[in-house]
Design an enzyme around this catalytic site. Structure first.
Site, short mmCIF file in Angstrom:
data_model
loop_
_atom_site.label_atom_id
_atom_site.label_comp_id
_atom_site.label_asym_id
_atom_site.label_seq_id
_atom_site.Cartn_x
_atom_site.Cartn_y
_atom_site.Cartn_z
N HIS A 29 1.04 -1.10 0.13
CA HIS A 29 0.10 -0.01 0.26
C HIS A 29 0.95 1.26 -0.19
O HIS A 29 1.38 1.77 0.95
CB HIS A 29 -0.81 -0.07 1.15
CG HIS A 29 -1.79 -1.18 1.33
ND1 HIS A 29 -1.62 -2.30 1.61
CD2 HIS A 29 -3.06 -1.26 1.17
CE1 HIS A 29 -2.46 -3.15 1.57
NE2 HIS A 29 -3.42 -2.79 1.28
N GLY A 118 -3.31 -3.74 11.52
CA GLY A 118 -3.64 -4.29 10.05
C GLY A 118 -5.26 -4.34 10.28
O GLY A 118 -5.97 -3.89 9.16
N ASP A 156 -9.32 6.47 7.60
CA ASP A 156 -10.58 6.57 7.37
C ASP A 156 -11.21 5.21 7.90
O ASP A 156 -12.24 5.26 8.58
CB ASP A 156 -11.24 6.77 6.13
CG ASP A 156 -10.68 8.19 5.65
OD1 ASP A 156 -11.13 9.22 6.19
OD2 ASP A 156 -9.94 8.19 4.44
N SER A 380 -21.51 -9.43 38.21
CA SER A 380 -21.47 -10.78 37.95
C SER A 380 -20.21 -11.38 37.61
O SER A 380 -20.03 -12.68 37.65
CB SER A 380 -22.19 -10.77 36.47
OG SER A 380 -23.36 -10.03 36.61
N GLU A 407 -17.15 -4.46 25.27
CA GLU A 407 -16.15 -5.42 25.34
C GLU A 407 -14.91 -5.14 24.15
O GLU A 407 -13.75 -5.61 24.65
CB GLU A 407 -16.86 -6.81 25.01
CG GLU A 407 -17.84 -7.19 26.06
CD GLU A 407 -19.22 -6.61 26.00
OE1 GLU A 407 -19.24 -5.64 25.01
OE2 GLU A 407 -20.23 -6.69 26.68
N PHE A 433 -20.01 -13.10 25.24
CA PHE A 433 -19.80 -12.04 24.43
C PHE A 433 -18.09 -11.90 24.51
O PHE A 433 -17.60 -10.90 23.84
CB PHE A 433 -19.99 -10.52 25.28
CG PHE A 433 -21.57 -10.64 25.37
CD1 PHE A 433 -22.49 -10.93 24.36
CD2 PHE A 433 -22.23 -10.40 26.63
CE1 PHE A 433 -23.86 -11.00 24.34
CE2 PHE A 433 -23.60 -10.44 26.74
CZ PHE A 433 -24.42 -10.73 25.70
N HIS A 457 -20.36 -16.86 33.49
CA HIS A 457 -21.67 -17.31 32.96
C HIS A 457 -21.39 -18.21 31.70
O HIS A 457 -21.72 -18.00 30.54
CB HIS A 457 -22.61 -16.06 32.52
CG HIS A 457 -22.93 -15.51 33.74
ND1 HIS A 457 -22.20 -14.86 34.47
CD2 HIS A 457 -24.12 -15.22 34.43
CE1 HIS A 457 -22.63 -14.00 35.67
NE2 HIS A 457 -24.04 -14.49 35.51
N HIS A 469 -27.78 -15.76 25.74
CA HIS A 469 -26.66 -15.54 26.96
C HIS A 469 -25.88 -16.82 27.25
O HIS A 469 -24.87 -16.89 27.97
CB HIS A 469 -27.23 -15.18 28.03
CG HIS A 469 -27.63 -13.47 28.18
ND1 HIS A 469 -28.27 -12.97 26.90
CD2 HIS A 469 -27.01 -12.57 28.75
CE1 HIS A 469 -28.32 -11.67 27.02
NE2 HIS A 469 -27.57 -11.46 28.12
N ARG A 516 -21.67 -19.49 36.85
CA ARG A 516 -22.71 -18.48 37.57
C ARG A 516 -23.04 -19.35 38.93
O ARG A 516 -23.36 -18.80 40.04
CB ARG A 516 -23.68 -18.17 36.92
CG ARG A 516 -24.69 -17.33 37.64
CD ARG A 516 -26.04 -16.97 36.60
NE ARG A 516 -27.01 -16.13 37.51
CZ ARG A 516 -27.99 -16.56 37.68
NH1 ARG A 516 -28.59 -17.84 37.23
NH2 ARG A 516 -29.18 -15.99 38.44
C1 LIG Z 1 -11.16 -4.78 9.92
C2 LIG Z 1 -10.64 -4.64 8.54
N1 LIG Z 1 -11.33 -4.94 7.50
C3 LIG Z 1 -11.12 -4.61 6.31
C4 LIG Z 1 -9.53 -4.32 6.05
C5 LIG Z 1 -9.16 -4.32 4.61
N2 LIG Z 1 -8.77 -2.97 4.30
C6 LIG Z 1 -7.81 -2.65 4.38
S1 LIG Z 1 -7.28 -0.97 4.09
C7 LIG Z 1 -8.86 -0.71 3.80
C8 LIG Z 1 -9.38 0.50 3.64
C9 LIG Z 1 -8.87 1.55 4.31
O1 LIG Z 1 -9.12 2.92 3.96
P1 LIG Z 1 -8.31 4.01 4.74
O2 LIG Z 1 -8.28 3.84 6.23
O3 LIG Z 1 -8.99 5.30 4.04
O4 LIG Z 1 -6.80 3.96 4.04
P2 LIG Z 1 -6.25 4.73 2.70
O5 LIG Z 1 -7.06 4.24 1.85
O6 LIG Z 1 -6.31 5.94 3.09
O7 LIG Z 1 -4.92 3.97 2.78
C10 LIG Z 1 -9.56 -1.99 4.05
C11 LIG Z 1 -11.06 -2.08 3.90
C12 LIG Z 1 -9.05 -4.30 7.16
N3 LIG Z 1 -7.47 -4.26 7.02
N4 LIG Z 1 -9.30 -4.47 8.41
#
Ligand SMILES: Cc1ncc(C[n+]2csc(CCOP(=O)(O)OP(=O)(O)O)c2C)c(N)n1
Length: 658
Positions: A29, A118, A156, A380, A407, A433, A457, A469, A516
């Site tokens: 990336h 990641g 994002d 609990s 959680e 959970f 539980h 549960h 429990r």
């Molecule tokens: C929980 C999770 N879901 C999906 C992914 C796959 N994934 C990796 S990067 C990405 C998009 C992330 O977008 P953004 O945070 O805006 O990164 P940018 O495009 O700016 O590099 C996704 C969906 C992941 N790594 N983790």
């Protein structure tokens, strides 16, 4: 003061290392490292307190790349600032088998990688835990020994993940003002512009969660610097929204999702070299730029040395050093032995969740580093003891975190606390959970860190709350996670032993499943040896046993009653307690063989699914447990309804024998 020109060249070094490494690996990336290079350059050259030659220095600032897919940003920084683990060859071997530069940053592969990221959203939640640990330890040891910032870069994606809200809300509530999160506000994720999936006003959202927010141009070093300084003065955690261009510098692809997760291609890289005026060849950093970076890497040496002087003079130096080494207080083992002796005398029959509280009362009296908590189920889960007063936003002298109904955020924050060092986090929640914590528990196991989850539980034995549960597949699901210890103790003595094992496991997380309902004492004689340490042991031995019953937790009581009934019928029966299948699987073949034995009939009892038991009972063994969801009702009725009774075990044994 770093001139703009020098800053640009230093940031460009990150950009070219990243795009060249991704190109060579033919995967990765480049977009994020190129876009966030200016933020990282300002942070690492002017503010971050760190020492690449002493990477584990406890009072360093922590830096978390929550957007772990941008791993080349971190690897570039570690190489450039002089971390010995990340050489230029490691950069060239990005994403190759055996390299330290895995696809996503992996804790333990190289110094300077503070956590594994990641899975989006985990890093920002880890950072909250690190900031929480810092705040707690500052209170405990004083700011001469602990006072540092925790910085994170989140994309994002991190902010769209639900876990981020749990983390943000907790940090805002606790006023973790030394936490500073940069949002790489580049408007792009994989599918395209963020606008196709999200319309959140992130500033309003963070502010609603009691954060301070700032917006800057993420390519303006002075604006970034001013924002960091403002954030450092805030009495709240700060989110700095940095408007950036993903893939900054690439003339044709910048600002588009095309640079998010694919190599730029030779042509575009050549065009970027031209556009940014970078003449050096791939993997070559011009010496003036590398020198400037290496100097930045030495910025905090004096601070680190001054800190070492503080440590030498500190009253509680030995305790501090021990805590950060992860070693336990020598007094723990004798305290547990004395407690087990008392249990052997009094033979109490509490629910194991209560037994856990009693064990914790002993443990927390010896260890100052345990930080308890619960996701709003304190009464609990029985995780609070007389020593663990509540931490509040304005008072961190306590040792108990009210994580709220969060959680996932709790489990990820615990990972951050353990990674920070100096504390051992344990939490409380319902076993059902554990699903809500699973991604973070998995990462704890992957990283090999000591966090302890109290999961109460633990079966249909919880009764009336019903199938929503009642865990059925959860023990099997947790046991499927490599490097996680799943304990299911049968009485108060086993509970104490399992707690001791969890605490002694420095390099793996533990889950302790607890009932429990009340359970009878089955370990009625004092044994100094921790019998649970081998994962499975003879509870009721019998020579020439025709039937061997294996069970865990609450079903041990049923096993004992069934064995008495079978023995009364002249059928020699053995009972094996299996408090931890993982530890059992690590014993010698001889021990495992001896415990599994060669009775013609082997039966396992566990109020969960069969999956995972065939290793012990064989595919021809009998299993008395659950094969469907549970039901709502008084627990004794449920055990009868689902056929998990001594009578059913006797019938299963007789059917097999006939
Ligand atoms: C929980 C999770 N879901 C999906 C992914 C796959 N994934 C990796 S990067 C990405 C998009 C992330 O977008 P953004 O945070 O805006 O990164 P940018 O495009 O700016 O590099 C996704 C969906 C992941 N790594 N983790």
């Amino acid at each position: 003061m770093i001139s703009r020109e020098k800053h640009d060249r230093m940031a460009n070094a990150i950009r070219f290392l990243s795009m060249d490494a991704v190109e060579k690996a033919n995967s990765g990336h480049p977009g994020l490292p190129m876009g966030a290079a200016d933020i990282a350059t300002v942070l690492f050259t002017r503010y971050l307190s760190f020492d690449p030659k002493n990477p584990a220095w406890p009072n360093r600032d922590r830096f978390v790349l929550s957007a772990g897919h941008g791993s080349m940003l971190l690897y570039s920084l570690l190489y450039l600032t002089g971390y010995e683990d990340i050489t230029i060859d490691e950069i060239k071997n990005f994403r190759q088998l055996g390299s330290k530069t895995a696809g996503h940053p992996e804790y333990g592969h190289a110094a300077g990688i503070e956590t594994t990221t990641g899975p989006l959203g985990q890093g920002i939640a880890n950072a909250v835990g690190m900031a929480l640990a810092e705040r707690k330890l500052r209170d405990e040891f004083g700011s001469d020994l602990i006072e540092h910032y925790t910085y994170a870069i989140a994309g994002d994606g991190c902010l769209m993940e639900g876990i981020s809200q749990e983390a943000i809300a907790l940090a805002g509530h606790l006023k973790l003002n030394k936490l500073i999160v940069f949002w790489d506000d580049n408007n792009i994720s994989i599918d395209g512009p963020i606008s196709i999936a999200d319309s959140t006003d992130q500033h309003a959202r963070f502010r609603a969660s009691k954060w301070h927010t700032i917006a800057v141009d993420g390519h303006d070093p002075e604006a970034i610097a001013a924002a960091i300084e403002e954030a450092q003065k805030s009495d709240k955690p700060t989110m700095i929204a940095c408007k950036t261009v993903i893939g900054f510098g690439a003339p044709n692809k910048a600002g588009t999702h095309k640079v998010h997760g694919s190599p730029l291609g030779a042509e575009e890289i050549a065009a970027t070299r031209k556009a940014l005026g970078w003449e050096a060849e791939a993997f070559t950093v011009p010496s003036d730029v590398l020198d400037a970076w290496r100097l930045a890497g030495q910025r905090s040496v004096e601070t680190r040395k001054a800190w070492e002087t503080n440590l030498l003079a500190a009253e509680r130096k030995a305790e501090f050093v021990r805590r950060f080494s992860g070693e336990l207080e020598a007094g723990l083992a004798p305290a547990i032995s004395a407690y087990k002796q008392k249990l052997a005398e009094t033979k109490p029959s509490p629910a194991t969740r209560k037994a856990s509280e009693d064990a914790l009362e002993v443990i927390n009296g010896v260890l100052n580093e345990t930080i308890g908590g619960s996701a709003d189920l304190t009464g609990s889960n029985n995780t609070k003891t007389s020593q663990t007063h509540s931490i509040t936003p304005d008072n961190f002298s306590g040792r108990y975190v009210h994580y709220g109904v969060r959680e996932h955020g709790m489990a990820a924050a615990m990972n951050g606390m353990a990674l920070h060092g100096g504390v051992i986090p344990y939490s409380g929640g319902f076993l059902i959970f554990s699903d809500y914590c699973r991604p973070s528990i998995r990462l704890a196991a992957l990283m090999g860190i000591r966090v302890i989850h109290v999961l109460t539980h633990d079966s249909i034995g919880l009764g009336e709350d019903g199938p929503t549960h009642q865990p059925v597949e959860h023990l099997a699901a947790l046991r499927a996670i490599p490097n996680l210890l799943v304990f299911r103790p049968a009485d108060a003595t086993e509970t104490a032993e399992c707690w001791q094992l969890a605490l002694e496991s420095k390099k793996r997380p533990s889950a302790i499943a607890l009932t429990r309902q009340n359970l009878m004492a089955v370990r009625t004689e004092y044994k100094e040896e921790n019998l649970c340490a081998r994962g499975a042991y003879d509870l009721i031995p019998a020579s020439d046993a025709k039937v061997t019953i294996f069970a865990t937790g609450s079903e041990i009581e049923i096993a004992v009653k069934a064995s008495q009934a079978l023995t009364a019928k002249g059928i020699s029966t053995r009972v094996v307690s299996v408090p931890c299948i993982e530890l059992f699987a690590e014993q010698s073949d001889d021990y495992q063989q001896a415990i599994i034995g060669n009775s013609p009939v082997k039966i396992a009892i566990e109020a969960g699914v069969r999956q995972g038991w065939d290793h012990i009972i064989g595919s021809d063994g009998a299993f008395v447990g659950m094969s469907s969801f549970g039901a709502s009702g008084p627990y004794k009725d449920l055990y009868k309804h689902f056929g998990i009774t001594p009578e059913a075990v006797v019938a299963a044994a007789e059917a097999k024998l006939s």
